[in-house]
Design a protein around this motif. Structure first.
Motif, PDB file in Angstrom:
ATOM      1  N   ASN A 152       0.835  -1.201   0.000  1.00 27.80           N
ATOM      2  CA  ASN A 152       0.000   0.000   0.000  1.00 27.80           C
ATOM      3  C   ASN A 152       0.867   1.247   0.000  1.00 27.80           C
ATOM      4  N   GLU A 153       0.255   2.305  -0.528  1.00 29.41           N
ATOM      5  CA  GLU A 153       1.011   3.508  -0.840  1.00 29.41           C
ATOM      6  C   GLU A 153       1.769   4.058   0.377  1.00 29.41           C
ATOM      7  N   LYS A 154       1.109   4.047   1.563  1.00 29.99           N
ATOM      8  CA  LYS A 154       1.734   4.719   2.695  1.00 29.99           C
ATOM      9  C   LYS A 154       2.902   3.917   3.274  1.00 29.99           C
ATOM     10  N   SER A 155       3.039   2.669   2.878  1.00 34.02           N
ATOM     11  CA  SER A 155       4.158   1.881   3.393  1.00 34.02           C
ATOM     12  C   SER A 155       5.264   1.709   2.361  1.00 34.02           C
ATOM     13  N   LYS A 156       5.123   2.404   1.221  1.00 29.98           N
ATOM     14  CA  LYS A 156       6.093   2.191   0.144  1.00 29.98           C
ATOM     15  C   LYS A 156       7.430   2.854   0.421  1.00 29.98           C
ATOM     16  N   ASN A 157       7.365   4.066   0.964  1.00 30.60           N
ATOM     17  CA  ASN A 157       8.599   4.828   1.124  1.00 30.60           C
ATOM     18  C   ASN A 157       8.982   4.877   2.596  1.00 30.60           C
ATOM     19  N   SER A 158      10.005   4.110   2.964  1.00 31.09           N
ATOM     20  CA  SER A 158      10.413   4.092   4.364  1.00 31.09           C
ATOM     21  C   SER A 158      11.717   4.848   4.543  1.00 31.09           C
ATOM     22  N   HIS A 159      11.707   5.753   5.502  1.00 29.31           N
ATOM     23  CA  HIS A 159      12.894   6.512   5.869  1.00 29.31           C
ATOM     24  C   HIS A 159      13.635   5.683   6.923  1.00 29.31           C
ATOM     25  N   TYR A 160      14.936   5.923   7.093  1.00 30.74           N
ATOM     26  CA  TYR A 160      15.646   5.101   8.081  1.00 30.74           C
ATOM     27  C   TYR A 160      15.108   5.313   9.491  1.00 30.74           C
ATOM     28  N   THR A 161      14.555   6.530   9.748  1.00 31.13           N
ATOM     29  CA  THR A 161      14.008   6.767  11.088  1.00 31.13           C
ATOM     30  C   THR A 161      12.761   5.912  11.337  1.00 31.13           C
ATOM     31  N   ASP A 162      12.008   5.588  10.263  1.00 34.55           N
ATOM     32  CA  ASP A 162      10.860   4.694  10.433  1.00 34.55           C
ATOM     33  C   ASP A 162      11.344   3.328  10.909  1.00 34.55           C
ATOM     34  N   TRP A 163      12.429   2.871  10.293  1.00 32.91           N
ATOM     35  CA  TRP A 163      12.963   1.558  10.655  1.00 32.91           C
ATOM     36  C   TRP A 163      13.526   1.552  12.070  1.00 32.91           C
ATOM     37  N   THR A 164      14.289   2.614  12.443  1.00 34.42           N
ATOM     38  CA  THR A 164      14.847   2.638  13.804  1.00 34.42           C
ATOM     39  C   THR A 164      13.711   2.581  14.815  1.00 34.42           C
ATOM     40  N   PHE A 165      12.694   3.391  14.573  1.00 38.43           N
ATOM     41  CA  PHE A 165      11.602   3.468  15.526  1.00 38.43           C
ATOM     42  C   PHE A 165      10.916   2.105  15.687  1.00 38.43           C
ATOM     43  N   LEU A 166      10.549   1.499  14.542  1.00 40.85           N
ATOM     44  CA  LEU A 166       9.848   0.215  14.613  1.00 40.85           C
ATOM     45  C   LEU A 166      10.733  -0.858  15.245  1.00 40.85           C
ATOM     46  N   THR A 167      12.016  -0.852  14.882  1.00 43.88           N
ATOM     47  CA  THR A 167      12.924  -1.871  15.421  1.00 43.88           C
ATOM     48  C   THR A 167      13.067  -1.706  16.930  1.00 43.88           C
ATOM     49  N   LEU A 168      13.305  -0.475  17.373  1.00 41.22           N
ATOM     50  CA  LEU A 168      13.472  -0.245  18.813  1.00 41.22           C
ATOM     51  C   LEU A 168      12.214  -0.640  19.577  1.00 41.22           C
ATOM     52  N   LEU A 169      11.052  -0.273  19.016  1.00 39.28           N
ATOM     53  CA  LEU A 169       9.798  -0.586  19.712  1.00 39.28           C
ATOM     54  C   LEU A 169       9.587  -2.102  19.774  1.00 39.28           C
ATOM     55  N   PHE A 170       9.908  -2.766  18.670  1.00 37.98           N
ATOM     56  CA  PHE A 170       9.755  -4.219  18.627  1.00 37.98           C
ATOM     57  C   PHE A 170      10.697  -4.900  19.626  1.00 37.98           C
ATOM     58  N   LEU A 171      11.955  -4.441  19.645  1.00 37.31           N
ATOM     59  CA  LEU A 171      12.932  -5.060  20.544  1.00 37.31           C
ATOM     60  C   LEU A 171      12.589  -4.781  22.015  1.00 37.31           C
ATOM     61  N   THR A 172      12.084  -3.568  22.295  1.00 37.91           N
ATOM     62  CA  THR A 172      11.649  -3.258  23.657  1.00 37.91           C
ATOM     63  C   THR A 172      10.574  -4.246  24.099  1.00 37.91           C
ATOM     64  N   THR A 173       9.603  -4.452  23.218  1.00 35.79           N
ATOM     65  CA  THR A 173       8.504  -5.360  23.532  1.00 35.79           C
ATOM     66  C   THR A 173       9.023  -6.776  23.747  1.00 35.79           C
ATOM     67  N   LEU A 174       9.872  -7.208  22.835  1.00 29.69           N
ATOM     68  CA  LEU A 174      10.382  -8.577  22.893  1.00 29.69           C
ATOM     69  C   LEU A 174      11.161  -8.816  24.193  1.00 29.69           C
ATOM     70  N   THR A 175      12.065  -7.871  24.530  1.00 34.04           N
ATOM     71  CA  THR A 175      12.849  -8.060  25.749  1.00 34.04           C
ATOM     72  C   THR A 175      11.953  -7.974  26.982  1.00 34.04           C
ATOM     73  N   GLY A 176      10.930  -7.116  26.905  1.00 34.45           N
ATOM     74  CA  GLY A 176       9.973  -7.013  28.015  1.00 34.45           C
ATOM     75  C   GLY A 176       9.263  -8.334  28.264  1.00 34.45           C
ATOM     76  N   ILE A 177       8.855  -8.971  27.168  1.00 28.37           N
ATOM     77  CA  ILE A 177       8.179 -10.267  27.296  1.00 28.37           C
ATOM     78  C   ILE A 177       9.131 -11.287  27.911  1.00 28.37           C
ATOM     79  N   LEU A 178      10.398 -11.278  27.474  1.00 20.39           N
ATOM     80  CA  LEU A 178      11.374 -12.239  27.983  1.00 20.39           C
ATOM     81  C   LEU A 178      11.632 -12.021  29.482  1.00 20.39           C
ATOM     82  N   VAL A 179      11.718 -10.741  29.889  1.00 17.45           N
ATOM     83  CA  VAL A 179      11.905 -10.452  31.317  1.00 17.45           C
ATOM     84  C   VAL A 179      10.783 -11.118  32.115  1.00 17.45           C
TER      85      VAL A 179
END
Lengths: 388, 450
Positions: free
Chosen positions: A299-326
């Protein structure tokens, strides 16, 4: 009078790729946009501002925040000038123009700067734990859990939370105040009665909690159930789930840590666990959903990703994942794993909040509802003057 | 030198022209009048191309058919011109002596050409009605039919795909011209040079979803409006196809399918602005009380007399509004709501019209690419034939002895098409005259692109 600056387009291009200079001013984008109206006529106006370099007009514009990237403008643009992506780029530009520290601009324009900042903040947390952590006892609590509060007492952590929250609020609020100066205060043509700031406040609250504007992207005449079936609300729903989870978890961690971080293992139906599970589910589903969309680029709104989009999503995902593991290690009675994972969790969480909330992608959670609020205040004021 | 076999023959001529439209006819007449033997291969049932179907030409408002038909009849009678209609080129081969061998196939029309008198008895007898492609689907036609009233040759044909084989036409035909046993006929033409004058295809606006995707009855293409404005028009007035109402407010949507990267045609079609202005004036002649609005991006009135023609339309009270139509929606009574950004004021506006004409663009005719032996023919990025040296050696393809005329080389209007045919006639004359078998051959090929 405004000053033209043909070089300003280059400044905008630092915040994202763009083909907006291909625009031949047909107005198709504005005409197909479901969110634009005659009070907020975008995206063509913003493309024009960008091409001509009308910096003041861009700085004073709320339109980029009122755009929800439905994508119709980009898919139908005869020149493939990608107006939707320009609006996204302008949101990055505006975030840094509101930020008086200049950090947002650095984060948005330099990958190296952003990554270095993340590592420094993570290292800072690591060092704090190395020097100040509590005893690492392997003794378990009577119900078989790890004594996390011995290793990291909630009182200390909460104090840190409060300091961090103070920083975040200070920067974010001062940026919002800066935004207010740019979009309302400095406009000489506006006279706004104080009462309007209160009467229009509902828009701020409604849009902060609901993000209902997403659903305006679809204007077909189908019934509500057909729309649900066709997945027209899916994006809004997942976004809402992610956002509500985040707000809930943030509130629990910063405001109610003594209740949230316990050594006692509550039964599964305890509100502490249920709310925690809701939030982790929302964050996990949300981050995975948006990561998959950005990889698929369908879809159009997910076509163009800036590196800040990736950092944000990655950090949020990793925070969640480590939180679950804790959580799992703690109730599973694995002391050392819990402690290390807890440190890692904070090492990711802390930079994410410190960088993303006031200076980067996450700041849109404040700018968007405030933009809707400000634009309603302006519209109401203009209506009043025209009635007189 | 004719070797006749059953359903196939080998014939010799100087030049073969692919396409019997105005460019092909003009080139054929020029060449034949200077003593060349010319063959016209036309895939349609009649020569005359697009121009024979048009009403008036811009900016002079001369009658289009009145310019085309004299050329059509002159070409049909010319001793130096051989015309094969309903015929397509299948294969081109270059021989060692520098000749082109063009294999063409004439499809059966199931009517004996020498017996048919064009009386239309078969048409009256035929019980099957299908959409009339020569009236751009505005009305119906029979399956046994004369293509259109000024067709050349004016001979009936049977549209075998829709035929129910009832035999009614056979019984009605007095001279007994109906012949269901006809089979495709192959001809191999050995020629010195070939002119590709294959013309253009019209953009199909059905692929634009936000303009109704072909579902809105009162949204027509400019060619459908053109047919309503010609003397041989299907209705006796201008009306909207949805309910037969005479329109009061007609909108023209320019750049529908040209200058639009999303539909794969990013270039200007060069004719839509002017034909829309022409039609607007003609509509005002046919329906003096009507309002005509033209929604444009940029009016490109670049030719001689074009801008005066544009100003004349403005003086006739045709409204011109700058702004691309973003969306068209259909109302219950068949009227249409057009949403656009009015560029002059920067405001989003909606306008109601009872008929919308999409000024569709033109595309390259890609049938040429299907001909075997032309795989190496160079095309430009928009699939038009590429001119190797547009300035020094115009209208030559990259293949020796193959030239081009008219819109095969790119979008252009009628005067330019005729002009290109004139130019290419001179080039082909020179090429044919200098052509000496096998001696000059190698020289011709090596000097082709100089």
């Amino acid at each position: 009078m405004s000053e033209l600056d043909p070089k300003f387009a280059r400044e905008i291009l630092k915040f994202g790729d763009g083909t907006f200079s291909a625009c031949y001013n047909c107005g198709n984008c504005t005409a197909v946009c479901n969110l634009a109206n005659n009070d907020n006529t975008f995206p063509r106006r913003l493309i024009r501002f960008s091409v001509l370099g009308l910096k003041d007009q861009i700085d004073a514009s709320l339109d980029p925040w009122l755009c929800y990237y439905c994508g119709d403008c980009s898919t139908t643009c005869p020149r493939n000038a990608n107006p939707g992506d320009l609006m996204m780029t302008l949101r990055r530009y505006l975030s840094s123009s509101y930020d008086w520290t200049g950090l947002a601009r650095k984060f948005y324009t330099s990958k190296v700067f952003e990554l270095t900042a993340i590592f420094i903040l993570a290292l800072f947390i690591l060092l704090l734990f190395v020097f100040f952590h509590g005893p690492m006892t392997t003794e378990l609590t009577p119900d078989g859990g790890v004594q996390l509060n011995t290793f990291a007492p909630w009182k200390t952590i909460e104090a840190g939370d409060w300091i961090m929250a103070g920083f975040l609020s200070f920067f974010l609020l001062s940026n919002i105040f800066n935004m207010y100066l740019k979009v309302i205060w400095r406009r000489k043509d506006l006279k706004i009665p104080v009462s309007l700031y209160f009467s229009e406040l509902r828009h701020l609250i409604i849009h902060f909690f609901s993000q209902w504007r997403f659903s305006d992207c679809e204007t077909n005449q189908d019934s509500f159930f057909t729309k649900v079936k066709n997945g027209e609300y899916t994006y809004w729903f997942v976004h809402f789930l992610l956002m509500s989870s985040y707000v809930l978890l943030f509130t629990m961690i910063v405001g109610f840590l003594y209740w949230f971080q316990t050594d006692e293992i509550h039964p599964w139906w305890h509100p502490q666990r249920l709310l925690g599970y809701y939030s982790t589910f929302g964050l996990l589903l949300g981050t995975i959903y948006f990561i998959v969309l950005r990889i698929k680029k369908q879809n159009e709104k997910s076509k163009n990703s800036h590196y800040t989009d990736w950092t944000f999503l990655t950090l949020l995902f990793l925070t969640t994942l480590t939180g679950i593991l804790v959580h799992l290690f703690r109730i599973g009675g694995l002391p050392m794993a819990t402690y290390y994972m807890y440190v890692l969790h904070l090492m990711i969480l802390f930079p994410m909040l410190m960088i993303e909330v006031p200076f980067s992608k996450w700041s849109h959670l404040a700018y968007r509802p405030f933009a809707i609020y400000f634009s309603n205040v302006i519209m109401a004021a203009q209506q009043k003057t025209s009635q007189k | 030198m004719e070797q006749n076999m059953k359903n196939s023959s080998v014939k010799v001529a100087d030049t073969l022209i692919l396409g019997g439209g105005i460019a092909g006819l003009e080139a054929a007449l020029n060449l034949a009048n200077t003593g060349h033997q010319v063959v016209i291969v036309e895939k349609d049932l009649s020569i005359g191309g697009r121009m024979i179907h048009l009403s008036k030409v811009f900016p002079t408002l001369d009658c289009s058919a009145c310019i085309t038909t004299p050329k059509v009849s002159e070409a049909s009678r010319h001793p130096g011109i051989h015309i094969q209609v309903n015929t397509g080129a299948k294969k081109l081969a270059f021989d060692a002596k520098g000749h082109w061998h063009v294999h063409v196939q004439t499809e059966p029309r199931f009517v004996n050409e020498s017996l048919c008198t064009g009386c239309q008895d078969c048409e009256r007898a035929c019980p099957v009605v299908v959409k009339d492609e020569y009236q751009y689907n505005l009305v119906g036609r029979k399956v046994a039919y004369i293509p259109f009233s000024i067709a050349s040759p004016r001979i009936a044909a049977i549209d075998i795909e829709n035929c129910i084989l009832c035999g009614a036409c056979e019984k009605a035909c007095v001279p007994g011209a109906i012949d269901f046993s006809q089979e495709p006929v192959q001809t191999e033409w050995i020629v010195k040079s070939v002119i590709i004058a294959s013309g253009f295809t019209l953009f199909d606006p059905d692929q634009i979803e936000r303009y109704g995707g072909g579902k809105f009855k009162n949204v027509v293409t400019a060619m459908q409006m053109e047919r309503q404005l010609v003397p041989t028009r299907p209705f006796n007035t201008v009306l909207r196809p949805g309910d037969g109402k005479i329109p009061d407010k007609v909108a023209y949507v320019l750049c529908a399918g040209s200058r639009d990267g999303t539909v794969g045609n990013p270039i200007c079609s060069q004719i839509c602005c002017m034909y829309s202005i022409k039609q607007a004036q003609l509509i005002l002649g046919a329906l003096p009380m009507a309002d005509v609005t033209v929604y444009y991006l940029h009016i490109r009135s670049f030719g001689k007399g074009f801008d005066e023609f544009y100003q004349q339309a403005k003086k006739m009270d045709v409204s011109f509004i700058k702004g691309k139509i973003g969306k068209i929606s259909e109302l219950e009574n068949g009227d249409l709501m057009l949403r656009y950004e009015d560029i002059a004021s920067g405001k989003i506006k909606e306008a109601k019209h009872d008929m919308v004409v999409l000024s569709v663009g033109i595309l390259a005719n890609r049938d040429i690419e299907k001909i075997s032996g032309l795989e190496n023919l160079e095309l430009d990025p928009f699939h038009y034939l590429k001119q190797r040296q547009e300035m020094s050696n115009p209208f030559k393809t990259n293949l020796p002895g193959i030239f081009m005329a008219g819109t095969a080389s790119g979008p252009m209007d009628i005067p330019d098409s005729i002009l290109s045919a004139g130019a290419v006639s001179a080039m082909v004359t020179k090429y044919n005259k200098g052509f000496v078998e096998s001696i000059i051959n190698s020289l011709t090929i090596s000097s082709w692109n100089e």
